[in-house]
Design an enzyme around this catalytic site. Sequence first.
Site, PDB file in Angstrom:
ATOM      1  N   LYS A 135       0.774 -11.028  11.949  1.00  0.00           N
ATOM      2  CA  LYS A 135      -0.277 -11.156  10.935  1.00  0.00           C
ATOM      3  C   LYS A 135      -0.142 -10.031   9.902  1.00  0.00           C
ATOM      4  O   LYS A 135       0.560  -9.031  10.153  1.00  0.00           O
ATOM      5  CB  LYS A 135      -1.645 -11.121  11.610  1.00  0.00           C
ATOM      6  CG  LYS A 135      -1.974  -9.813  12.289  1.00  0.00           C
ATOM      7  CD  LYS A 135      -3.235  -9.924  13.149  1.00  0.00           C
ATOM      8  CE  LYS A 135      -3.540  -8.602  13.803  1.00  0.00           C
ATOM      9  NZ  LYS A 135      -4.589  -8.710  14.815  1.00  0.00           N
ATOM     10  N   ARG A 143     -17.088 -10.783  17.259  1.00  0.00           N
ATOM     11  CA  ARG A 143     -16.431 -10.888  15.963  1.00  0.00           C
ATOM     12  C   ARG A 143     -16.166 -12.359  15.695  1.00  0.00           C
ATOM     13  O   ARG A 143     -16.717 -12.939  14.789  1.00  0.00           O
ATOM     14  CB  ARG A 143     -15.133 -10.073  16.027  1.00  0.00           C
ATOM     15  CG  ARG A 143     -14.540  -9.701  14.714  1.00  0.00           C
ATOM     16  CD  ARG A 143     -13.358  -8.759  14.873  1.00  0.00           C
ATOM     17  NE  ARG A 143     -12.219  -9.331  15.576  1.00  0.00           N
ATOM     18  CZ  ARG A 143     -11.002  -8.771  15.625  1.00  0.00           C
ATOM     19  NH1 ARG A 143     -10.785  -7.615  15.004  1.00  0.00           N
ATOM     20  NH2 ARG A 143     -10.020  -9.335  16.268  1.00  0.00           N
ATOM     21  N   TYR A 192      -3.053  16.912 -10.356  1.00  0.00           N
ATOM     22  CA  TYR A 192      -4.442  16.785 -10.807  1.00  0.00           C
ATOM     23  C   TYR A 192      -5.345  17.843 -10.191  1.00  0.00           C
ATOM     24  O   TYR A 192      -5.205  18.190  -9.019  1.00  0.00           O
ATOM     25  CB  TYR A 192      -4.994  15.403 -10.430  1.00  0.00           C
ATOM     26  CG  TYR A 192      -4.498  14.295 -11.331  1.00  0.00           C
ATOM     27  CD1 TYR A 192      -4.765  14.317 -12.700  1.00  0.00           C
ATOM     28  CD2 TYR A 192      -3.764  13.233 -10.807  1.00  0.00           C
ATOM     29  CE1 TYR A 192      -4.310  13.302 -13.527  1.00  0.00           C
ATOM     30  CE2 TYR A 192      -3.307  12.211 -11.627  1.00  0.00           C
ATOM     31  CZ  TYR A 192      -3.582  12.251 -12.992  1.00  0.00           C
ATOM     32  OH  TYR A 192      -3.141  11.256 -13.802  1.00  0.00           O
ATOM     33  N   MET A 198      -1.498   8.300  -8.346  1.00  0.00           N
ATOM     34  CA  MET A 198      -1.404   6.863  -8.137  1.00  0.00           C
ATOM     35  C   MET A 198       0.033   6.428  -7.840  1.00  0.00           C
ATOM     36  O   MET A 198       0.286   5.674  -6.901  1.00  0.00           O
ATOM     37  CB  MET A 198      -1.908   6.117  -9.377  1.00  0.00           C
ATOM     38  CG  MET A 198      -1.913   4.609  -9.219  1.00  0.00           C
ATOM     39  SD  MET A 198      -2.445   3.739 -10.710  1.00  0.00           S
ATOM     40  CE  MET A 198      -4.185   4.108 -10.739  1.00  0.00           C
TER      41      MET A 198
HETATM   42  C1  LIG Z   1      -4.133  -8.289  16.071  1.00  0.00           C
HETATM   43  C2  LIG Z   1      -4.393  -9.073  17.289  1.00  0.00           C
HETATM   44  C3  LIG Z   1      -3.569  -8.954  18.404  1.00  0.00           C
HETATM   45  C4  LIG Z   1      -2.436  -7.941  18.485  1.00  0.00           C
HETATM   46  O1  LIG Z   1      -2.995  -6.678  18.732  1.00  0.00           O
HETATM   47  P1  LIG Z   1      -2.059  -5.348  18.876  1.00  0.00           P
HETATM   48  O2  LIG Z   1      -3.037  -4.291  19.213  1.00  0.00           O
HETATM   49  O3  LIG Z   1      -1.434  -5.152  17.557  1.00  0.00           O
HETATM   50  O4  LIG Z   1      -1.084  -5.637  19.944  1.00  0.00           O
HETATM   51  C5  LIG Z   1      -3.782  -9.793  19.476  1.00  0.00           C
HETATM   52  N1  LIG Z   1      -4.796 -10.694  19.450  1.00  0.00           N
HETATM   53  C6  LIG Z   1      -5.640 -10.815  18.411  1.00  0.00           C
HETATM   54  C7  LIG Z   1      -6.714 -11.823  18.455  1.00  0.00           C
HETATM   55  C8  LIG Z   1      -5.480 -10.007  17.309  1.00  0.00           C
HETATM   56  O5  LIG Z   1      -6.316 -10.119  16.271  1.00  0.00           O
END
Ligand SMILES: *Cc1c(COP(=O)(O)O)cnc(C)c1O
Length: 394
Positions: free
Chosen positions: A38, A139, A286, A334
């Site tokens: 992701k 969540r 800066y 930046m």
């Molecule tokens: C991001 C995520 C993971 C992976 O978690 P890590 O700590 O990066 O191994 C697994 N399951 C869900 C639902 C997540 O959102």
Amino acid sequence: MIPTRPVWVEISHSRLTANWKLLRAAAPVEAELVAVIKANAYGHGAAACAPALAAAGAAWFGVTCVEEAVALRQICPDSRILVMSGLWRGEAEAVIEHRLSPQVWEPLHFDLIEEAARKLNSPPQSVRVQLEIDSGMSRQGVRSLVQLKELLARITPDSPIQIEGVMTHFSAPEILEPDETAQQLERFAAALDLIAECGIHPRWIHAGNSTTLLAQHHTPALLQMAERHNARLMLRPGIALYGYPVPVTPHEASPSHAAQKLTPVLAWKTRIVSVRTIEPGETAGYNMTFKARRPTRLALIPVGYADGLNRLLSSRGHALVRGHRVPIAGRVSMDQTILDVTDIPGIEIGDEVVLIGEQGQEKITAADLAGLTGTISYEVLCAIGARVPRVMID
Ligand SMILES: *Cc1c(COP(=O)(O)O)cnc(C)c1O
């Protein structure tokens, strides 16, 4: 256009596949793994990482959203794709068209999928989903058994929705004493029993991230749950794939072998583009936060907070050049940052600079930068800007 600005990220193909193999070997043989890629593979670039992981044996990928999933489908035509943040209006058609497997929990998700399935095909083809249970993270996921019953009542024989998997997410798998995950496991087990009572038998049961996999503390209970329901367990490692295991507390007597062998996949590099010497009393950057106390040699790198170099590293962070650690002088701008290279003779325009990675005997990790900026390695990696090109090496 081929990137020409001397700022880039190197992704080590060999380290990524070695990490995958270590995790595969550390996980129970019965368990399948979802390679979590992701957020553009935690900033590493999903387009390069996914094919490498697929070639190493990853069958499942976890992505954030339908947009990421559709992009991944173009490069991994045969992989299973878990969409981890549910779906939104206008996305169910793509879920069906691209054979995605979304996590679902809201009645809205069911509405969207049913509508799209009826619109696209007659009779509607079945759509595989992963039902998420909120076992305590608050969540995502179905919160109560009452809500779960209501949702399951919608799975009539003519519904296109097929619950292929049931999953949950743990909020503190790294805390083993007291066992912060025990209650979540209980709630998940209760939800699985209710689902079975309703005559629904998922093929996959999944929970647990990198830490769950590496600590191995909760995998026996998860394996038992899967066995009880004639399902296969899946674990979902993310950060460990990229070489950053999360330490568990209390520290295990012998930290898992695999955790120790993981290596960071990403290196962030740049080059010195200008050098100058300032006199005692002169300032740099800066707000004049850096003031020279001696004749001071400054080197400019073309990287700033717009590239994801956190501004909290101003006067605190370091970089590596010619095998030495040199401090950031004054404010991170930046697009630019100044290094104090007074102690390193012979610095020239074009010298390679490491922001994350190794050079000579020195090393800076995303975890080091996270420590200096009050965050976690995940955020440091994800924050590296989209304008920084990722190149695969090895
Ligand atoms: C991001 C995520 C993971 C992976 O978690 P890590 O700590 O990066 O191994 C697994 N399951 C869900 C639902 C997540 O959102």
